[in-house]
Write a protein that holds these residues in place. Structure first.
Motif: not given
Length: 125
Positions: A2-6, A11-13, A98-103
């Motif tokens: 696996s490779q992380a993107r973002g 990464g991709e939006v 791009p390619g992340t969730l944060s909050g």
């Protein structure tokens, strides 16, 4: 493999999250993790509106932070809410790049001091 993107990887939006998506990163909260960072994994599925999340080896809590959650639209555009009976993750799509969730993390209504950041993983074939 696996490779992380973002994030810094360019990464991709994200337009949303969907069944089969897996995000990894960190979470910290003043009660849940005693303000220490723990590894966080979020797996979406089997449908687009449910998933499973967990923190690896929480040291200071006896109930753990693992189980199923539901996904709801957020109050603002580009946000979602992932929640179970005690915990809510208020996530911004692409919040850390791009390619992340944060909050923010809310545990039993306590929102101050709780944060998380994750990156979408993709299979490298």
């Amino acid at each position: 493999t696996s490779q992380a993107r973002g994030g810094d990887a360019g990464g991709e939006v994200l337009e949303g999250i969907f069944a089969g998506d897996r995000f990894t990163g960190w979470l910290k909260h003043p009660v849940l993790t005693k303000s220490e960072q723990y590894e966080l994994a979020i797996e979406v599925g089997p449908g687009d509106n449910v998933g499973v999340w967990k923190i690896s080896k929480p040291k200071y809590v006896d109930f753990g932070f693992e189980g199923e959650f539901e996904i709801f639209p957020g109050d603002e555009p580009g946000t979602i809410r992932m929640r179970d009976d005690m915990t809510i993750l208020v996530a911004e799509l692409n919040g850390a790049g791009p390619g992340t969730l944060s909050g923010r993390v809310s545990q039993n209504g306590l929102m101050w001091g709780g944060f998380f950041e994750t990156t979408l993983e993709v299979e490298d074939y």
